[in-house]
Design an enzyme around this catalytic site. Structure first.
Site, PDB file in Angstrom:
ATOM      1  N   HIS A  89      -3.791  -4.450   7.866  1.00  0.00           N
ATOM      2  CA  HIS A  89      -3.877  -3.268   8.734  1.00  0.00           C
ATOM      3  C   HIS A  89      -2.960  -3.422   9.933  1.00  0.00           C
ATOM      4  O   HIS A  89      -3.149  -4.306  10.763  1.00  0.00           O
ATOM      5  CB  HIS A  89      -5.289  -2.940   9.212  1.00  0.00           C
ATOM      6  CG  HIS A  89      -5.453  -1.452   9.422  1.00  0.00           C
ATOM      7  ND1 HIS A  89      -4.979  -0.814  10.537  1.00  0.00           N
ATOM      8  CD2 HIS A  89      -5.968  -0.484   8.625  1.00  0.00           C
ATOM      9  CE1 HIS A  89      -5.217   0.482  10.431  1.00  0.00           C
ATOM     10  NE2 HIS A  89      -5.806   0.717   9.281  1.00  0.00           N
ATOM     11  N   GLU A 147     -11.291  -9.235   3.319  1.00  0.00           N
ATOM     12  CA  GLU A 147     -10.007  -8.891   3.937  1.00  0.00           C
ATOM     13  C   GLU A 147     -10.275  -8.704   5.421  1.00  0.00           C
ATOM     14  O   GLU A 147     -11.079  -7.852   5.816  1.00  0.00           O
ATOM     15  CB  GLU A 147      -9.423  -7.615   3.308  1.00  0.00           C
ATOM     16  CG  GLU A 147      -8.091  -7.247   3.948  1.00  0.00           C
ATOM     17  CD  GLU A 147      -7.269  -6.270   3.123  1.00  0.00           C
ATOM     18  OE1 GLU A 147      -7.372  -6.276   1.872  1.00  0.00           O
ATOM     19  OE2 GLU A 147      -6.516  -5.491   3.742  1.00  0.00           O
ATOM     20  N   ARG A 155      -9.278   8.218  -0.770  1.00  0.00           N
ATOM     21  CA  ARG A 155     -10.240   8.629   0.257  1.00  0.00           C
ATOM     22  C   ARG A 155     -11.060   9.796  -0.257  1.00  0.00           C
ATOM     23  O   ARG A 155     -10.619  10.553  -1.119  1.00  0.00           O
ATOM     24  CB  ARG A 155      -9.504   9.048   1.538  1.00  0.00           C
ATOM     25  CG  ARG A 155      -8.797   7.908   2.240  1.00  0.00           C
ATOM     26  CD  ARG A 155      -8.224   8.373   3.563  1.00  0.00           C
ATOM     27  NE  ARG A 155      -9.251   8.488   4.570  1.00  0.00           N
ATOM     28  CZ  ARG A 155      -9.467   7.584   5.535  1.00  0.00           C
ATOM     29  NH1 ARG A 155      -8.697   6.532   5.650  1.00  0.00           N
ATOM     30  NH2 ARG A 155     -10.437   7.747   6.398  1.00  0.00           N
ATOM     31  N   ASN A 178       0.853  -1.187   0.000  1.00  0.00           N
ATOM     32  CA  ASN A 178       0.000   0.000   0.000  1.00  0.00           C
ATOM     33  C   ASN A 178       0.901   1.254   0.000  1.00  0.00           C
ATOM     34  O   ASN A 178       1.726   1.423   0.902  1.00  0.00           O
ATOM     35  CB  ASN A 178      -0.890  -0.050   1.257  1.00  0.00           C
ATOM     36  CG  ASN A 178      -1.806   1.141   1.351  1.00  0.00           C
ATOM     37  OD1 ASN A 178      -1.400   2.270   1.130  1.00  0.00           O
ATOM     38  ND2 ASN A 178      -3.055   0.898   1.705  1.00  0.00           N
ATOM     39  N   HIS A 195       0.979   6.142   2.047  1.00  0.00           N
ATOM     40  CA  HIS A 195       1.721   7.062   2.905  1.00  0.00           C
ATOM     41  C   HIS A 195       2.958   7.662   2.234  1.00  0.00           C
ATOM     42  O   HIS A 195       3.562   8.593   2.777  1.00  0.00           O
ATOM     43  CB  HIS A 195       2.000   6.422   4.262  1.00  0.00           C
ATOM     44  CG  HIS A 195       0.701   6.163   4.967  1.00  0.00           C
ATOM     45  ND1 HIS A 195      -0.211   7.174   5.213  1.00  0.00           N
ATOM     46  CD2 HIS A 195       0.111   5.026   5.392  1.00  0.00           C
ATOM     47  CE1 HIS A 195      -1.283   6.661   5.777  1.00  0.00           C
ATOM     48  NE2 HIS A 195      -1.110   5.353   5.899  1.00  0.00           N
ATOM     49  N   HIS A 229      -5.598   3.684  -1.565  1.00  0.00           N
ATOM     50  CA  HIS A 229      -6.929   4.066  -1.053  1.00  0.00           C
ATOM     51  C   HIS A 229      -7.210   5.500  -1.468  1.00  0.00           C
ATOM     52  O   HIS A 229      -6.555   6.431  -1.003  1.00  0.00           O
ATOM     53  CB  HIS A 229      -6.904   3.924   0.475  1.00  0.00           C
ATOM     54  CG  HIS A 229      -8.205   4.207   1.152  1.00  0.00           C
ATOM     55  ND1 HIS A 229      -8.357   4.080   2.513  1.00  0.00           N
ATOM     56  CD2 HIS A 229      -9.416   4.603   0.682  1.00  0.00           C
ATOM     57  CE1 HIS A 229      -9.607   4.380   2.846  1.00  0.00           C
ATOM     58  NE2 HIS A 229     -10.259   4.719   1.744  1.00  0.00           N
ATOM     59  N   ARG A 280      -6.800  12.814   1.141  1.00  0.00           N
ATOM     60  CA  ARG A 280      -5.710  13.234   2.040  1.00  0.00           C
ATOM     61  C   ARG A 280      -4.364  12.645   1.628  1.00  0.00           C
ATOM     62  O   ARG A 280      -3.331  13.178   1.979  1.00  0.00           O
ATOM     63  CB  ARG A 280      -6.027  12.894   3.493  1.00  0.00           C
ATOM     64  CG  ARG A 280      -5.989  11.427   3.806  1.00  0.00           C
ATOM     65  CD  ARG A 280      -6.138  11.183   5.287  1.00  0.00           C
ATOM     66  NE  ARG A 280      -7.491  11.420   5.751  1.00  0.00           N
ATOM     67  CZ  ARG A 280      -8.004  10.841   6.843  1.00  0.00           C
ATOM     68  NH1 ARG A 280      -7.246  10.040   7.577  1.00  0.00           N
ATOM     69  NH2 ARG A 280      -9.226  11.066   7.221  1.00  0.00           N
ATOM     70  N   THR A 335      -8.301   3.652   8.725  1.00  0.00           N
ATOM     71  CA  THR A 335      -9.560   2.907   8.637  1.00  0.00           C
ATOM     72  C   THR A 335      -9.788   2.139   9.936  1.00  0.00           C
ATOM     73  O   THR A 335      -9.166   1.110  10.179  1.00  0.00           O
ATOM     74  CB  THR A 335      -9.514   1.939   7.427  1.00  0.00           C
ATOM     75  OG1 THR A 335      -9.048   2.676   6.303  1.00  0.00           O
ATOM     76  CG2 THR A 335     -10.875   1.369   7.134  1.00  0.00           C
ATOM     77  N   GLU A 345      -8.713   0.631  -3.048  1.00  0.00           N
ATOM     78  CA  GLU A 345      -9.526   0.680  -1.830  1.00  0.00           C
ATOM     79  C   GLU A 345     -10.415   1.907  -1.884  1.00  0.00           C
ATOM     80  O   GLU A 345      -9.932   3.009  -2.210  1.00  0.00           O
ATOM     81  CB  GLU A 345      -8.637   0.812  -0.594  1.00  0.00           C
ATOM     82  CG  GLU A 345      -7.918  -0.442  -0.210  1.00  0.00           C
ATOM     83  CD  GLU A 345      -7.083  -0.211   1.033  1.00  0.00           C
ATOM     84  OE1 GLU A 345      -7.221   0.830   1.703  1.00  0.00           O
ATOM     85  OE2 GLU A 345      -6.260  -1.074   1.332  1.00  0.00           O
TER      86      GLU A 345
HETATM   87  N1  PXP Z   1      -5.950  -3.099   4.056  1.00  0.00           N
HETATM   88  C1  PXP Z   1      -6.912  -2.139   4.123  1.00  0.00           C
HETATM   89  C2  PXP Z   1      -8.288  -2.484   3.670  1.00  0.00           C
HETATM   90  C3  PXP Z   1      -6.602  -0.840   4.562  1.00  0.00           C
HETATM   91  O1  PXP Z   1      -7.574   0.092   4.626  1.00  0.00           O
HETATM   92  C4  PXP Z   1      -5.281  -0.541   4.926  1.00  0.00           C
HETATM   93  C5  PXP Z   1      -4.927   0.849   5.360  1.00  0.00           C
HETATM   94  O2  PXP Z   1      -5.145   1.723   4.319  1.00  0.00           O
HETATM   95  C6  PXP Z   1      -4.318  -1.543   4.828  1.00  0.00           C
HETATM   96  C7  PXP Z   1      -4.679  -2.834   4.408  1.00  0.00           C
HETATM   97  C8  PXP Z   1      -2.872  -1.307   5.153  1.00  0.00           C
HETATM   98  O3  PXP Z   1      -2.745  -0.976   6.496  1.00  0.00           O
HETATM   99  P1  PXP Z   1      -1.337  -0.450   7.022  1.00  0.00           P
HETATM  100  O4  PXP Z   1      -1.045   0.809   6.264  1.00  0.00           O
HETATM  101  O5  PXP Z   1      -1.582  -0.233   8.467  1.00  0.00           O
HETATM  102  O6  PXP Z   1      -0.320  -1.517   6.725  1.00  0.00           O
END
Ligand code: PXP
Length: 255
Positions: A203, A160, A49, A11, A14, A47, A53, A110, A79
């Site tokens: 997550h 998930e 959003r 992901n 960030h 994602h 952001r 989330t 996402e």
């Molecule tokens: N899976 C989903 C559905 C998420 O919303 C997120 C966070 O955006 C993640 C995985 C990844 O989480 P993390 O950034 O904490 O590894």
């Protein structure tokens, strides 16, 4: 015996968070995605959003275009919240997969899974339309049998499991709570295959939690972002992804 290969979705949200802190173009989440793939990511997750952001509309379009090139050819996991605007963007973007997530503007990340029971009737047409478009749909849910049964009745082929509560308990050293949360994940993962659903998780995962959850035989894909981008500050993004790949492979090998 060779270990199962669990897919690692990286992901890149960030990377965009850091870029947006200064309002310029760098660091570029698309560059991060390409580097992540080179380092062993099996797919890219982002994602979009509602408040934009981190990832923005143009990022999603560029991610899809770049990682779909024949010489790269990796899946994009989009996402999004279940809203009409996001559905239109997803249908235009045509990602490999959509993961429907809950979204509240005031949350930092989330928090919690989708309300698949109360939100059943709202979610059905979204899942239906995405299924018909050939986009694989997953629902980001709490690790509970009730949520999995609801996801199955909504006709999502994938769930998930939200690992945030477990990972948070591990991080702050609440060991009893952590074991309770992990037991919920173990039971939920077993229930996904009983209901014929593909099981993903994500997550808050770090090397240790990813290694442990990878030992569950039902896990097909892990989506990981924040920890990898944080580690990149110290050891570089490619090395953090290689180390995560090793942790997951070790966990799956021990299954
Ligand atoms: N899976 C989903 C559905 C998420 O919303 C997120 C966070 O955006 C993640 C995985 C990844 O989480 P993390 O950034 O904490 O590894």
């Amino acid at each position: 015996m060779t270990a199962r290969r669990i897919r690692l979705g990286v992901n890149v949200d960030h990377v965009a968070t850091i870029r947006n802190a200064r309002g310029g173009l760098s660091p570029d989440p698309v560059r991060a995605a390409l580097l992540a793939i080179e380092a062993g990511a099996d797919g890219i997750t982002a994602h979009l959003r509602e408040d934009r952001r981190h990832i923005r509309d143009a990022d999603m379009a560029r991610l899809k275009a770049e990682i779909s090139k024949p010489e790269i050819s990796k899946p994009l996991n989009f996402e999004m919240a279940a809203t009409e605007q996001m559905l239109d963007i997803a249908l235009q973007t045509k990602p490999h997969a959509v993961c429907l997530v809950p979204e509240r503007r005031t949350e930092r990340t989330t928090e919690g899974g989708l309300d698949v029971i109360g939100g059943h009737d709202h979610l059905v047409p979204f899942v239906d339309e995405l299924n018909r478009a050939g986009i694989r749909v997953s629902l980001f849910i709490e690790p509970s049998a009730e949520a999995i049964d609801a996801a199955a009745s909504i006709k999502a082929p994938v769930v998930e499991l939200h690992t945030g509560a477990w990972c948070h308990a591990v991080e702050v050293g609440e060991l009893e709570a952590a074991e309770r949360e992990f037991a919920r994940i173990v039971a939920a993962a077993a229930h996904t295959t009983e209901r014929g659903l593909e099981c993903h998780a994500g997550h808050g995962l770090d090397y240790a939690t990813a290694r442990r959850i990878a030992a569950l035989p039902q896990i097909v894909e892990l989506n990981i972002g924040h920890f990898l981008v944080g580690e990149a500050v110290f050891i570089g993004l490619a090395e953090s992804i290689r180390a995560m790949r090793r942790a997951i492979d070790e966990g799956a090998g021990a299954a």
